[in-house]
Motif scaffolding. Structure first.
Motif, PDB file in Angstrom:
ATOM      1  N   GLN A   2       2.325  -7.865  -8.289  1.00 44.70           N
ATOM      2  CA  GLN A   2       1.463  -7.129  -7.370  1.00 44.70           C
ATOM      3  C   GLN A   2       0.608  -8.096  -6.554  1.00 44.70           C
ATOM      4  OE1 GLN A   2      -0.911  -4.011  -8.915  1.00 44.70           O
ATOM      5  NE2 GLN A   2       0.779  -2.597  -8.688  1.00 44.70           N
ATOM      6  N   THR A   3       0.412  -7.710  -5.302  1.00 40.69           N
ATOM      7  CA  THR A   3      -0.442  -8.507  -4.436  1.00 40.69           C
ATOM      8  C   THR A   3      -1.891  -8.196  -4.803  1.00 40.69           C
ATOM      9  OG1 THR A   3       1.202  -8.034  -2.772  1.00 40.69           O
ATOM     10  CG2 THR A   3      -0.802  -9.105  -2.005  1.00 40.69           C
ATOM     11  N   GLN A   4      -2.712  -9.210  -4.930  1.00 36.06           N
ATOM     12  CA  GLN A   4      -4.121  -8.959  -5.205  1.00 36.06           C
ATOM     13  C   GLN A   4      -4.821  -8.633  -3.886  1.00 36.06           C
ATOM     14  OE1 GLN A   4      -5.553  -8.778  -8.379  1.00 36.06           O
ATOM     15  NE2 GLN A   4      -7.114  -7.831  -7.105  1.00 36.06           N
ATOM     16  N   ARG A  31       3.107   1.098  -0.229  1.00 33.79           N
ATOM     17  CA  ARG A  31       3.518   2.118  -1.205  1.00 33.79           C
ATOM     18  C   ARG A  31       5.011   2.112  -1.465  1.00 33.79           C
ATOM     19  NH1 ARG A  31       3.456   7.238   0.424  1.00 33.79           N
ATOM     20  NH2 ARG A  31       3.335   7.940  -1.725  1.00 33.79           N
ATOM     21  N   GLY A  32       5.796   1.827  -0.409  1.00 29.29           N
ATOM     22  CA  GLY A  32       7.243   1.949  -0.541  1.00 29.29           C
ATOM     23  C   GLY A  32       7.903   0.718  -1.124  1.00 29.29           C
ATOM     24  N   GLN A  36       5.907  -5.339  -4.125  1.00 23.66           N
ATOM     25  CA  GLN A  36       4.794  -5.867  -3.319  1.00 23.66           C
ATOM     26  C   GLN A  36       3.603  -4.912  -3.256  1.00 23.66           C
ATOM     27  OE1 GLN A  36       4.454  -8.862  -1.809  1.00 23.66           O
ATOM     28  NE2 GLN A  36       6.365  -9.455  -2.784  1.00 23.66           N
ATOM     29  N   ARG A  37       3.649  -3.822  -3.996  1.00 23.47           N
ATOM     30  CA  ARG A  37       2.574  -2.838  -3.913  1.00 23.47           C
ATOM     31  C   ARG A  37       1.213  -3.489  -4.094  1.00 23.47           C
ATOM     32  NH1 ARG A  37       4.900   2.392  -7.105  1.00 23.47           N
ATOM     33  NH2 ARG A  37       6.108   3.128  -5.343  1.00 23.47           N
ATOM     34  N   PRO A 167       9.533   1.562   5.823  1.00 26.86           N
ATOM     35  CA  PRO A 167       9.705   2.109   4.475  1.00 26.86           C
ATOM     36  C   PRO A 167       8.901   1.344   3.417  1.00 26.86           C
ATOM     37  CG  PRO A 167      11.692   0.961   5.201  1.00 26.86           C
ATOM     38  CD  PRO A 167      10.766   1.007   6.387  1.00 26.86           C
ATOM     39  N   ASP A 168       8.572   0.090   3.686  1.00 29.56           N
ATOM     40  CA  ASP A 168       7.756  -0.656   2.732  1.00 29.56           C
ATOM     41  C   ASP A 168       6.298  -0.207   2.777  1.00 29.56           C
ATOM     42  OD1 ASP A 168       9.951  -2.056   1.968  1.00 29.56           O
ATOM     43  OD2 ASP A 168       9.513  -3.817   3.209  1.00 29.56           O
ATOM     44  N   CYS A 169       5.849   0.171   3.964  1.00 24.82           N
ATOM     45  CA  CYS A 169       4.459   0.620   4.126  1.00 24.82           C
ATOM     46  C   CYS A 169       4.310   2.007   3.513  1.00 24.82           C
ATOM     47  CB  CYS A 169       4.059   0.617   5.602  1.00 24.82           C
ATOM     48  SG  CYS A 169       2.496   1.446   5.938  1.00 24.82           S
ATOM     49  N   ALA A 170       5.023   2.969   4.105  1.00 21.50           N
ATOM     50  CA  ALA A 170       5.056   4.341   3.580  1.00 21.50           C
ATOM     51  C   ALA A 170       3.681   4.997   3.472  1.00 21.50           C
ATOM     52  CB  ALA A 170       5.800   4.396   2.233  1.00 21.50           C
TER      53      ALA A 170
END
Ligand SMILES: [Zn+2]
Length: 206
Positions: A2-4, A31-32, A36-37, A167-170
């Motif tokens: 996860q990204t901090q 979110r998607g 990487q969330r 789709p990665d942003c979502a």
């Protein structure tokens, strides 16, 4: 991994959802993109800061919540866990109301059932605020979120909930455009990134 993500104290939330419960769903970045969330609600304190930025509580109220959380760390951790479960349920329910799972509705209904009765209105800074019966103040940030989600669903406006075309942003938003043409959470963000990428791909192809 996860990204901090940075604290809401230094990087305030982007209010692109157009409805409080949608902005709440967007407290998770990317979110998607599961690996990487970016979790922004990393502590109860972040939830309190978020509530302050969204006008659920004023600055003094956000400080009071943080103090209460320091006095009752276990209760605060339980509310944060509820908040994260609620966010997951709302993300699914609001983006596909017709297919809402009964387990997700149960999560929403459990918080709704604990939310206080709204007994009146009182003048507040810049408008009005609900007067409410006493309940556990630690859950205060979640009440307006569940009220907003319920109103979106009951009014049928949840059918207008869209999500970012990346789709990665979502990230989710209420699409109020006339022909439901909104594609991006923000043109300045995902929209521009998409344009730049297309430009790059085209110039490479030629
Ligand atoms: Zn986006």
């Amino acid at each position: 991994m996860q990204t901090q993500a940075p604290s809401y104290a230094v990087r305030p939330p982007k209010r692109i959802g157009g409805s409080l419960s949608l902005d709440f769903v967007n407290t998770e970045a990317w979110r998607g993109d599961v690996p990487q969330r970016g979790e922004r609600l990393t502590s109860y304190g972040e939830l309190a800061l978020w509530a302050g930025h969204l006008g659920i509580v004023d600055r003094a109220g956000a400080r009071l919540l943080a103090q209460e959380a320091a006095l009752r760390p276990e209760a605060a951790a339980a509310v944060l866990a509820t908040a994260l479960r609620l966010r997951g349920a709302l993300g699914r329910i609001l983006t596909a109301p017709a297919a809402a799972a009964s387990e997700d509705l149960a999560v929403l209904n459990a918080v709704l059932a604990r939310a206080p009765t709204r007994t009146g209105l009182a003048p507040a800074k810049g408008g009005f605020a609900w007067t409410m019966t006493d309940t556990d103040p630690l859950e205060q940030p979640l009440w307006p979120v569940v009220w907003d989600a319920a109103e979106l669903l009951v009014s049928g406006r949840a059918e207008r909930v869209g999500s970012c075309s990346d789709p990665d942003c979502a990230w989710v938003f209420l699409d109020t455009s006339r022909n439901r043409s909104r594609r991006w959470c923000s043109m300045a963000d995902c929209g521009n990134r998409h344009k730049a990428r297309r430009h790059y791909e085209r110039s490479r192809a030629s």
